[in-house]
Scaffold this motif. Structure first.
Motif, PDB file in Angstrom:
ATOM      1  N   THR A  14       0.841  -1.208   0.000  1.00  0.00           N
ATOM      2  CA  THR A  14       0.000   0.000   0.000  1.00  0.00           C
ATOM      3  C   THR A  14       0.874   1.255   0.000  1.00  0.00           C
ATOM      4  OG1 THR A  14      -1.540  -1.262   1.363  1.00  0.00           O
ATOM      5  CG2 THR A  14      -2.014   1.060   1.102  1.00  0.00           C
ATOM      6  N   PHE A  20      -6.712  10.472  12.349  1.00  0.00           N
ATOM      7  CA  PHE A  20      -7.672  11.523  11.986  1.00  0.00           C
ATOM      8  C   PHE A  20      -7.325  12.851  12.655  1.00  0.00           C
ATOM      9  CE2 PHE A  20     -10.446   7.887  10.881  1.00  0.00           C
ATOM     10  CZ  PHE A  20     -10.605   8.219   9.550  1.00  0.00           C
ATOM     11  N   MET A  23      -4.832  14.584  10.562  1.00  0.00           N
ATOM     12  CA  MET A  23      -5.489  15.173   9.390  1.00  0.00           C
ATOM     13  C   MET A  23      -6.295  16.419   9.792  1.00  0.00           C
ATOM     14  SD  MET A  23      -4.672  13.666   6.776  1.00  0.00           S
ATOM     15  CE  MET A  23      -3.383  12.475   6.902  1.00  0.00           C
ATOM     16  N   VAL A  67       2.468  15.125   1.476  1.00  0.00           N
ATOM     17  CA  VAL A  67       1.307  14.259   1.224  1.00  0.00           C
ATOM     18  C   VAL A  67       1.694  12.800   1.429  1.00  0.00           C
ATOM     19  CG1 VAL A  67      -0.290  13.421  -0.541  1.00  0.00           C
ATOM     20  CG2 VAL A  67       0.085  15.857  -0.283  1.00  0.00           C
ATOM     21  N   SER A 110       0.055  10.415   4.276  1.00  0.00           N
ATOM     22  CA  SER A 110      -0.678   9.185   3.926  1.00  0.00           C
ATOM     23  C   SER A 110       0.084   7.965   4.448  1.00  0.00           C
ATOM     24  CB  SER A 110      -0.947   9.093   2.431  1.00  0.00           C
ATOM     25  OG  SER A 110       0.226   8.790   1.750  1.00  0.00           O
ATOM     26  N   VAL A 124      -0.967   7.488   7.931  1.00  0.00           N
ATOM     27  CA  VAL A 124      -2.292   6.836   8.038  1.00  0.00           C
ATOM     28  C   VAL A 124      -2.149   5.326   7.818  1.00  0.00           C
ATOM     29  CG1 VAL A 124      -4.605   6.693   7.014  1.00  0.00           C
ATOM     30  CG2 VAL A 124      -3.517   8.908   7.299  1.00  0.00           C
ATOM     31  N   ILE A 125      -1.359   4.934   6.817  1.00  0.00           N
ATOM     32  CA  ILE A 125      -1.169   3.499   6.511  1.00  0.00           C
ATOM     33  C   ILE A 125      -0.488   2.814   7.695  1.00  0.00           C
ATOM     34  CG2 ILE A 125      -0.074   1.847   4.931  1.00  0.00           C
ATOM     35  CD1 ILE A 125      -0.164   4.102   2.791  1.00  0.00           C
ATOM     36  N   ASN A 166      -2.925   2.329  10.595  1.00  0.00           N
ATOM     37  CA  ASN A 166      -3.826   1.202  10.309  1.00  0.00           C
ATOM     38  C   ASN A 166      -3.133  -0.128  10.584  1.00  0.00           C
ATOM     39  OD1 ASN A 166      -6.091   2.626   9.604  1.00  0.00           O
ATOM     40  ND2 ASN A 166      -5.499   2.800   7.465  1.00  0.00           N
ATOM     41  N   ARG A 199      -7.633  -4.096  -2.176  1.00  0.00           N
ATOM     42  CA  ARG A 199      -6.375  -3.338  -2.072  1.00  0.00           C
ATOM     43  C   ARG A 199      -6.570  -1.903  -2.553  1.00  0.00           C
ATOM     44  NH1 ARG A 199      -5.809  -7.512  -0.089  1.00  0.00           N
ATOM     45  NH2 ARG A 199      -6.690  -6.160   1.494  1.00  0.00           N
ATOM     46  N   ASP A 245      -8.118  -0.007   0.208  1.00  0.00           N
ATOM     47  CA  ASP A 245      -7.070   0.256   1.215  1.00  0.00           C
ATOM     48  C   ASP A 245      -6.267   1.496   0.820  1.00  0.00           C
ATOM     49  OD1 ASP A 245      -7.728  -1.877   2.739  1.00  0.00           O
ATOM     50  OD2 ASP A 245      -6.070  -3.172   2.102  1.00  0.00           O
ATOM     51  N   LEU A 246      -5.922   1.556  -0.471  1.00  0.00           N
ATOM     52  CA  LEU A 246      -5.110   2.671  -0.970  1.00  0.00           C
ATOM     53  C   LEU A 246      -5.876   3.989  -0.849  1.00  0.00           C
ATOM     54  CD1 LEU A 246      -2.547   3.658  -2.380  1.00  0.00           C
ATOM     55  CD2 LEU A 246      -3.614   3.132  -4.568  1.00  0.00           C
ATOM     56  N   ALA A 294      -5.934   5.488   2.476  1.00  0.00           N
ATOM     57  CA  ALA A 294      -4.674   6.117   2.890  1.00  0.00           C
ATOM     58  C   ALA A 294      -4.650   7.609   2.547  1.00  0.00           C
ATOM     59  CB  ALA A 294      -3.497   5.419   2.226  1.00  0.00           C
ATOM     60  N   PHE A 295      -5.637   8.032   1.726  1.00  0.00           N
ATOM     61  CA  PHE A 295      -5.707   9.441   1.328  1.00  0.00           C
ATOM     62  C   PHE A 295      -7.049  10.026   1.766  1.00  0.00           C
ATOM     63  CE2 PHE A 295      -2.642   7.661  -1.604  1.00  0.00           C
ATOM     64  CZ  PHE A 295      -1.653   8.630  -1.651  1.00  0.00           C
ATOM     65  N   PRO A 296      -7.157  10.493   3.030  1.00  0.00           N
ATOM     66  CA  PRO A 296      -8.400  11.164   3.426  1.00  0.00           C
ATOM     67  C   PRO A 296      -8.703  12.314   2.461  1.00  0.00           C
ATOM     68  CG  PRO A 296      -6.987  10.805   5.319  1.00  0.00           C
ATOM     69  CD  PRO A 296      -6.179  10.439   4.122  1.00  0.00           C
ATOM     70  N   LEU A 344      -6.347  15.219   1.912  1.00  0.00           N
ATOM     71  CA  LEU A 344      -5.095  14.975   1.173  1.00  0.00           C
ATOM     72  C   LEU A 344      -5.349  14.869  -0.329  1.00  0.00           C
ATOM     73  CD1 LEU A 344      -2.802  12.513   3.138  1.00  0.00           C
ATOM     74  CD2 LEU A 344      -2.703  14.973   2.952  1.00  0.00           C
ATOM     75  N   LEU A 388     -16.361   7.547   8.288  1.00  0.00           N
ATOM     76  CA  LEU A 388     -15.017   7.962   7.878  1.00  0.00           C
ATOM     77  C   LEU A 388     -15.129   9.222   7.041  1.00  0.00           C
ATOM     78  CD1 LEU A 388     -13.736   4.460   6.717  1.00  0.00           C
ATOM     79  CD2 LEU A 388     -12.945   5.667   8.720  1.00  0.00           C
ATOM     80  N   GLY A 389     -14.091  10.040   7.070  1.00  0.00           N
ATOM     81  CA  GLY A 389     -14.119  11.229   6.244  1.00  0.00           C
ATOM     82  C   GLY A 389     -12.765  11.824   6.055  1.00  0.00           C
TER      83      GLY A 389
END
Lengths: 315, 289
Positions: free
Chosen positions: A15, A249, A252, A286, A290, A293-294, A297, B121, B124-125, B128-130, B133, B288-289
């Motif tokens: 990812t 969050f 963010m 960026v 990100s 965030v990954i 998780n 997947r 998932d990706l 990773a970008f709320p 972003l 989620l947001g």
């Protein structure tokens, strides 16, 4: 557990690589020419060619991608096009504000939500429960940037207890710096506390209905012991998952709240970089955000696997 | 004569109407949709009606919520802002429902196969970008604008609906009537459309109300930062950003746009909660947001 950890680590890496490709393609390949974006349409061909050479844009995309990733892996984040300063240096200064801000908001939201959630669960259907549910609904609906503005209106404009924004720097002392972070952290914490209080309440209600709680009461344990020694401990499994995700969050949310309070953190740097078309800074920030965030998780999944002994359902 | 047994849907909705969340949330949601519809045809003052004499005016009969720094009527801007929020929310949720839900359904019907893994997947990706972003990425390349907000929130919604639809569809696909449909020779596509999709509609509708609320918050946040809707198009987030400049001398300016966002989101959240309790309290949704 070992097989799960290895599989999850593999997914994490895949990812992360995919995210880096998305960022690279979006910022370096799709727009066509970063030099043109930086200099505008009126730039001459010679100036454009010189900037392309300086930025390494005359290299093939693949080698630029590899150089970027290799740089990130070794802590070489490149140099800001606008300020000519190493990005790692800029980021270090900004993280010294954003991370304590997120940590403070995390501590405040947990300190508000845990007691409120437990309190509501023990008074199900009564006035106290409804008040907590009402607080959670308002907290979910009020945007953090508006709450931030209201906090400024009350505590800075009306009461004059806090500054309305800015950051004196950690060198000004711990207390002045913490004071500057307190209102932004409160603004960030409200919606997170609302979500967390709801999760704690429903997890506690579920646990309080379990057979072992009845057994514990039948054994003659005190209400407090049953609540904190048995129910809360088991209710913490879903709560721990949400706690981890909330930290992501919060980081963010800090992008917006830092701009409400003019805090020179990562979020403000990101926004300034966009408006100044500093694409190298945008690209690095960026991906770092990100990637964060990954990573969160991944850690939440691993922690969940470790604290919940029940077998995991297949994906 | 009253029927002895009410049809399940009617009975559920009757139960929902008694739910206070459903009633209060429904009323606030209708108010927001009504304001958006009204603004399409009429506002008390023109939204581009600059009036230097009314600059930062306090609430009065002529301007019930006051006037902004250009002398524009705040009530008119709030009504027009509702139109912006509803439009962004509808498109972003429509993208999620129209693209994400079918993908999730397809993944569930091909559970454990390469298609399922690929969709999993990809979501998932995207997670990773709320939305902030993604909007940053788009704005960095193409500059700020309303389309950025819609695309950023919409892409995130695609992943949310794909995940929710997949989870719900897997549960339905394990039920005996699906096995019976396969036994009489229905194809996988027919089973998905005729038997599974109607049974996951409830969870998708509830998720849609939640994502609508999340979209309104995200649009307001992006416009507040200057990455979303651009002037002169009104947006509650942009109004709040402008009001912050005059906060020390005219604090009321910062109150009304925020209140509008909060009531709209509160209404949708309460409506979604009531709807979930009415349809099935055990429904699993994401926030989620």
């Amino acid at each position: 557990m070992l097989a799960f950890t290895v599989r999850r680590l593999g997914q994490f890496l895949a990812t992360l690589i995919a995210a880096s490709l998305v960022v690279f393609l979006a910022l370096e390949v799709l727009p066509g020419d970063a030099a043109q974006i930086l200099l505008g349409v009126e730039a001459t061909e010679e100036t454009l060619a010189a900037l392309r050479r300086q930025l390494g844009l005359d290299e093939p995309a693949m080698s630029r991608y590899v150089a970027w990733i290799a740089g990130l892996a070794t802590g070489e984040l490149g140099t800001s096009h606008i300020y000519g300063t190493p990005i790692a240096e800029m980021l270090g200064d900004r993280l010294a504000i954003s991370l304590p801000l997120a940590a403070l908001a995390f501590a405040i939201s947990t300190a508000i939500a845990l007691p409120l959630g437990v309190f509501a669960a023990t008074r199900r259907g009564r006035l106290g429960d409804w008040l907590v549910i009402g607080f959670a609904q308002i907290g979910l609906a009020a945007p953090n940037f508006w709450f931030g503005v209201l906090l400024i209106l009350i505590f800075a404009v009306t009461l004059g207890w806090f500054a309305s924004g800015g950051f004196p720097g950690w060198e000004a002392g711990f207390w002045p710096a913490l004071q500057a972070l307190l209102l932004p952290a409160l603004a960030l914490a409200l919606s997170e506390a609302a979500i967390l209080a709801r999760v704690v309440r429903s997890a506690m209600l579920e646990t309080l209905g379990e057979d072992y709680i009845r057994t514990a009461r039948a054994k003659g344990l005190s209400g407090r012991r049953v609540l904190f020694g048995h129910a809360l401990r088991n209710a913490m499994i879903p709560v721990a998952t949400i706690l981890g995700l909330q930290f992501a969050f919060l980081v963010m949310g800090a992008v917006i709240v830092e701009n409400v309070f003019y805090l020179p953190g990562v979020g403000r740097l990101l926004l300034q970089a966009i408006f100044q078309r500093d694409l190298v800074v945008v690209r690095d920030l960026v991906l770092l955000l990100s990637g964060f965030v990954i990573l969160v998780n991944l850690l939440v999944d691993l922690a969940y696997g470790a604290i919940d002994p029940r077998p995991r359902p297949a994906a | 004569m009253r029927p002895l047994l009410r049809p399940p849907t009617r009975a559920r909705l009757a139960r929902g109407r008694r739910h206070p969340s459903f009633a209060i949330g429904g009323a606030l949601t209708i108010l927001m949709l009504g304001a958006a519809a009204l603004a399409a045809v009429w506002t008390p003052h023109p939204i581009d009606g600059v009036d230097p004499l009314a600059r930062l005016a306090a609430p009065s009969l002529a301007h019930p919520l006051g006037a902004d720094h250009f002398g524009r009527d705040v009530l008119s801007l709030i009504l027009a802002g509702a139109q912006t929020s509803v439009t962004v929310g509808l498109i972003a949720v429509g993208l999620g429902l129209g693209v994400g839900a079918p993908l999730g359904l397809a993944a569930a019907m091909r559970r454990g196969r390469p298609l399922d893994a690929a969709i999993g997947r990809t979501t998932d990706l995207i997670f990773a970008f709320p939305a902030v972003l993604t909007a940053v990425l788009i704005a960095a390349v193409y500059g700020p604008g309303a389309i950025n907000a819609i695309v950023a929130i919409g892409i995130f919604n695609i992943a949310v609906f794909a995940r929710v639809a997949r989870g719900a569809a897997i549960g339905v696909a394990a039920r005996p009537f699906v096995a019976a449909a396969a036994a009489i020779g229905r194809t996988r596509a027919q089973i998905a459309v005729i038997h599974v999709a109607p049974n996951i509609a409830g969870v998708l509708i509830v998720q849609a109300t939640i994502q609508f609320a999340v979209a309104i918050l995200a649009e307001a946040g992006l416009s507040y930062l200057g990455l979303g809707v651009q002037p002169p198009q009104p947006s509650w987030g942009k109004m709040l950003a402008d009001a912050q400049t005059y906060m020390f001398s005219h604090p009321l300016q910062a109150v009304f746009p925020g209140l509008a966002i909060m009531l709209a989101v509160l209404g949708l959240n309460l409506f979604g909660d009531g709807l979930r309790d009415a349809l099935d309290p055990r429904l699993k949704t994401l926030r989620l947001g």
